[in-house]
Design a protein around this motif. Structure first.
Motif, PDB file in Angstrom:
ATOM      1  N   TRP A  44       0.813  -1.222   0.000  1.00 43.88           N
ATOM      2  CA  TRP A  44       0.000   0.000   0.000  1.00 43.88           C
ATOM      3  C   TRP A  44       0.847   1.272   0.000  1.00 43.88           C
ATOM      4  O   TRP A  44       0.454   2.283  -0.581  1.00 43.88           O
ATOM      5  N   PHE A  45       2.008   1.247   0.646  1.00 43.68           N
ATOM      6  CA  PHE A  45       2.838   2.448   0.685  1.00 43.68           C
ATOM      7  C   PHE A  45       3.279   2.841  -0.726  1.00 43.68           C
ATOM      8  O   PHE A  45       3.318   4.025  -1.082  1.00 43.68           O
ATOM      9  N   VAL A  46       3.616   1.832  -1.531  1.00 40.87           N
ATOM     10  CA  VAL A  46       4.027   2.090  -2.907  1.00 40.87           C
ATOM     11  C   VAL A  46       2.822   2.469  -3.755  1.00 40.87           C
ATOM     12  O   VAL A  46       2.819   3.495  -4.448  1.00 40.87           O
ATOM     13  N   ARG A  47       1.795   1.657  -3.699  1.00 39.40           N
ATOM     14  CA  ARG A  47       0.637   1.838  -4.585  1.00 39.40           C
ATOM     15  C   ARG A  47      -0.075   3.173  -4.351  1.00 39.40           C
ATOM     16  O   ARG A  47      -0.491   3.843  -5.302  1.00 39.40           O
ATOM     17  N   GLU A  48      -0.174   3.583  -3.088  1.00 43.33           N
ATOM     18  CA  GLU A  48      -1.003   4.740  -2.767  1.00 43.33           C
ATOM     19  C   GLU A  48      -0.220   6.022  -2.483  1.00 43.33           C
ATOM     20  O   GLU A  48      -0.782   7.124  -2.599  1.00 43.33           O
ATOM     21  N   TYR A  49       1.061   5.894  -2.131  1.00 42.92           N
ATOM     22  CA  TYR A  49       1.776   7.084  -1.679  1.00 42.92           C
ATOM     23  C   TYR A  49       3.036   7.414  -2.478  1.00 42.92           C
ATOM     24  O   TYR A  49       3.282   8.582  -2.793  1.00 42.92           O
ATOM     25  N   VAL A  50       3.856   6.416  -2.783  1.00 40.07           N
ATOM     26  CA  VAL A  50       5.086   6.690  -3.545  1.00 40.07           C
ATOM     27  C   VAL A  50       5.194   5.666  -4.687  1.00 40.07           C
ATOM     28  O   VAL A  50       6.010   4.742  -4.641  1.00 40.07           O
ATOM     29  N   PRO A  51       4.362   5.802  -5.716  1.00 42.70           N
ATOM     30  CA  PRO A  51       4.383   4.818  -6.810  1.00 42.70           C
ATOM     31  C   PRO A  51       5.706   4.787  -7.565  1.00 42.70           C
ATOM     32  O   PRO A  51       5.997   3.808  -8.266  1.00 42.70           O
ATOM     33  N   GLU A  52       6.509   5.835  -7.411  1.00 37.58           N
ATOM     34  CA  GLU A  52       7.818   5.850  -8.084  1.00 37.58           C
ATOM     35  C   GLU A  52       8.701   4.687  -7.630  1.00 37.58           C
ATOM     36  O   GLU A  52       9.619   4.277  -8.364  1.00 37.58           O
ATOM     37  N   ILE A  53       8.457   4.173  -6.437  1.00 39.36           N
ATOM     38  CA  ILE A  53       9.249   3.038  -5.946  1.00 39.36           C
ATOM     39  C   ILE A  53       9.061   1.813  -6.832  1.00 39.36           C
ATOM     40  O   ILE A  53       9.961   0.984  -6.973  1.00 39.36           O
ATOM     41  N   ALA A  54       7.894   1.698  -7.470  1.00 40.66           N
ATOM     42  CA  ALA A  54       7.619   0.531  -8.308  1.00 40.66           C
ATOM     43  C   ALA A  54       8.624   0.408  -9.441  1.00 40.66           C
ATOM     44  O   ALA A  54       9.058  -0.708  -9.788  1.00 40.66           O
ATOM     45  N   SER A 112      16.325   0.957   1.958  1.00 40.89           N
ATOM     46  CA  SER A 112      17.071   1.397   0.778  1.00 40.89           C
ATOM     47  C   SER A 112      16.137   1.842  -0.345  1.00 40.89           C
ATOM     48  O   SER A 112      16.491   2.709  -1.143  1.00 40.89           O
ATOM     49  N   ALA A 113      14.936   1.260  -0.422  1.00 37.86           N
ATOM     50  CA  ALA A 113      13.998   1.657  -1.476  1.00 37.86           C
ATOM     51  C   ALA A 113      13.644   3.133  -1.355  1.00 37.86           C
ATOM     52  O   ALA A 113      13.482   3.832  -2.365  1.00 37.86           O
ATOM     53  N   LEU A 114      13.528   3.614  -0.137  1.00 36.75           N
ATOM     54  CA  LEU A 114      13.232   5.028   0.077  1.00 36.75           C
ATOM     55  C   LEU A 114      14.461   5.879  -0.196  1.00 36.75           C
ATOM     56  O   LEU A 114      14.362   6.972  -0.769  1.00 36.75           O
ATOM     57  N   ALA A 115      15.629   5.390   0.188  1.00 38.20           N
ATOM     58  CA  ALA A 115      16.861   6.149  -0.025  1.00 38.20           C
ATOM     59  C   ALA A 115      17.181   6.314  -1.501  1.00 38.20           C
ATOM     60  O   ALA A 115      17.828   7.291  -1.893  1.00 38.20           O
ATOM     61  N   GLN A 116      16.720   5.385  -2.333  1.00 36.39           N
ATOM     62  CA  GLN A 116      17.042   5.418  -3.758  1.00 36.39           C
ATOM     63  C   GLN A 116      15.926   6.022  -4.611  1.00 36.39           C
ATOM     64  O   GLN A 116      16.001   5.991  -5.828  1.00 36.39           O
ATOM     65  N   THR A 117      14.901   6.546  -3.977  1.00 38.24           N
ATOM     66  CA  THR A 117      13.780   7.159  -4.686  1.00 38.24           C
ATOM     67  C   THR A 117      13.866   8.678  -4.552  1.00 38.24           C
ATOM     68  O   THR A 117      14.363   9.192  -3.544  1.00 38.24           O
ATOM     69  N   ASP A 118      13.387   9.387  -5.549  1.00 36.07           N
ATOM     70  CA  ASP A 118      13.394  10.851  -5.559  1.00 36.07           C
ATOM     71  C   ASP A 118      12.862  11.401  -4.232  1.00 36.07           C
ATOM     72  O   ASP A 118      11.719  11.121  -3.858  1.00 36.07           O
ATOM     73  N   PRO A 119      13.672  12.158  -3.496  1.00 33.81           N
ATOM     74  CA  PRO A 119      13.228  12.682  -2.201  1.00 33.81           C
ATOM     75  C   PRO A 119      11.939  13.498  -2.281  1.00 33.81           C
ATOM     76  O   PRO A 119      11.125  13.466  -1.348  1.00 33.81           O
ATOM     77  N   ALA A 120      11.737  14.200  -3.384  1.00 32.11           N
ATOM     78  CA  ALA A 120      10.506  14.984  -3.531  1.00 32.11           C
ATOM     79  C   ALA A 120       9.290  14.070  -3.579  1.00 32.11           C
ATOM     80  O   ALA A 120       8.234  14.386  -3.004  1.00 32.11           O
ATOM     81  N   ALA A 121       9.429  12.924  -4.259  1.00 34.27           N
ATOM     82  CA  ALA A 121       8.324  11.971  -4.327  1.00 34.27           C
ATOM     83  C   ALA A 121       8.052  11.362  -2.952  1.00 34.27           C
ATOM     84  O   ALA A 121       6.890  11.176  -2.553  1.00 34.27           O
ATOM     85  N   VAL A 122       9.121  11.053  -2.222  1.00 33.48           N
ATOM     86  CA  VAL A 122       8.948  10.493  -0.878  1.00 33.48           C
ATOM     87  C   VAL A 122       8.282  11.507   0.039  1.00 33.48           C
ATOM     88  O   VAL A 122       7.340  11.181   0.780  1.00 33.48           O
ATOM     89  N   ASP A 123       8.726  12.759   0.002  1.00 29.77           N
ATOM     90  CA  ASP A 123       8.132  13.808   0.846  1.00 29.77           C
ATOM     91  C   ASP A 123       6.652  13.991   0.523  1.00 29.77           C
ATOM     92  O   ASP A 123       5.821  14.141   1.427  1.00 29.77           O
ATOM     93  N   ARG A 124       6.329  13.994  -0.758  1.00 25.27           N
ATOM     94  CA  ARG A 124       4.925  14.128  -1.167  1.00 25.27           C
ATOM     95  C   ARG A 124       4.081  12.980  -0.601  1.00 25.27           C
ATOM     96  O   ARG A 124       2.989  13.176  -0.058  1.00 25.27           O
ATOM     97  N   GLY A 125       4.614  11.763  -0.713  1.00 23.62           N
ATOM     98  CA  GLY A 125       3.886  10.600  -0.209  1.00 23.62           C
ATOM     99  C   GLY A 125       3.722  10.631   1.296  1.00 23.62           C
ATOM    100  O   GLY A 125       2.667  10.256   1.825  1.00 23.62           O
ATOM    101  N   LEU A 126       4.746  11.081   2.007  1.00 18.67           N
ATOM    102  CA  LEU A 126       4.661  11.144   3.464  1.00 18.67           C
ATOM    103  C   LEU A 126       3.632  12.173   3.920  1.00 18.67           C
ATOM    104  O   LEU A 126       2.913  11.958   4.903  1.00 18.67           O
ATOM    105  N   ARG A 127       3.543  13.292   3.213  1.00 20.20           N
ATOM    106  CA  ARG A 127       2.527  14.283   3.560  1.00 20.20           C
ATOM    107  C   ARG A 127       1.124  13.718   3.375  1.00 20.20           C
ATOM    108  O   ARG A 127       0.242  13.917   4.221  1.00 20.20           O
ATOM    109  N   ALA A 128       0.938  12.978   2.293  1.00 20.19           N
ATOM    110  CA  ALA A 128      -0.369  12.371   2.045  1.00 20.19           C
ATOM    111  C   ALA A 128      -0.684  11.303   3.088  1.00 20.19           C
ATOM    112  O   ALA A 128      -1.827  11.194   3.563  1.00 20.19           O
ATOM    113  N   LEU A 129       0.328  10.519   3.473  1.00 21.44           N
ATOM    114  CA  LEU A 129       0.122   9.499   4.502  1.00 21.44           C
ATOM    115  C   LEU A 129      -0.241  10.151   5.829  1.00 21.44           C
ATOM    116  O   LEU A 129      -1.168   9.698   6.526  1.00 21.44           O
TER     117      LEU A 129
END
Length: 248
Positions: free
Chosen positions: A133-143, A198-215
């Protein structure tokens, strides 16, 4: 970013969040069978090195080696694709959640076969991770990152595995692998938790921040709990982790 550089950068404090879960340790020890000598490739901080056996750790990151417990066995800095040991140097070789970081994973697996007759590899089905769910709904870039990595079925085929053992994640899992907090979503708001993923460390920080705000918004409003009511009643969930056993 190479694995050495990645873990030298994010590895500080890694051992605080990535701790041995005894349920996985039991499965790994059983898979190693009667092996008395083990080479632990991509050993990290040594979380899943078995007791009562001779263990040589191979790890490319100096930061990870620095965090190994004082009682742990010897460690050498090297990569999986060029293991600095002779043929058939040990009874078994172990590789825990490391193959997806290797530069040439097929060459690395060939090295595992070279140095020991039994290979025990803990990997994961990358497609299952993309359904998290974290990938599908919040940070799809991880896929995109996950689908570019070798998946457990690929690794099993390459090794001609004798057994593949599913390792579901209990809701109270103690090792902070990326999907470990599938029933504890607020944990992902903690930077100490994210530092071990590591999946979070290797993903665009802007995408991670956006997903965390939504979560955070969904947790505050109760939307996350409403949407995932079915998960809250589960004791364990299959995130795709597989223990692959090949050889004698």
């Amino acid at each position: 970013m190479a694995r050495t550089e990645l873990y030298d950068e994010i590895g500080t404090g890694y051992s605080l969040g990535r701790r041995t879960d005894p349920r996985w340790m039991t499965a790994i020890a059983a898979a190693l069978g009667e092996a008395r000598s083990v080479i632990d490739v991509g050993a990290g901080t040594g979380s899943y090195e078995p007791d009562g056996r001779t263990v040589l750790a191979v790890e490319p990151s100096g930061e990870m080696i620095r965090q190994r417990p004082r009682h742990a066995g010897p460690a050498v800095r090297a990569v999986a694709e060029a293991l600095p040991v002779r043929d058939h140097a040990a009874d078994a070789v172990l590789a825990v959640l490391t193959v997806h970081h290797w530069t040439d994973w097929r060459r690395g697996l060939a090295e595992l076969r070279r140095v020991a007759p039994r290979q025990v590899v803990l990997a994961y089905d990358t497609r299952r991770h993309t359904e998290f769910w974290f990938v599908r709904e919040y940070v799809p870039e991880i896929a995109d990152l996950e689908l570019g990595r070798p998946s457990a079925p690929d690794i099993a085929d390459e090794l001609a595995a004798d057994r593949i053992v599913p390792l579901p994640l209990p809701w109270d899992f103690t090792d902070g692998v990326f999907p470990a907090y599938w029933r504890r979503p607020a944990a992902y708001l903690d930077p100490r938790v994210r530092r071990g993923c590591s999946a979070l460390a290797q993903t665009d920080p802007a995408a991670v921040d956006r997903g965390l705000r939504a979560l955070r918004d969904d947790l505050d409003s109760g939307r996350w709990h409403e949407r995932h009511r079915d998960l809250l009643g589960l004791d364990e969930w299959d995130a795709g982790f597989r223990l692959i056993v090949a050889g004698a």
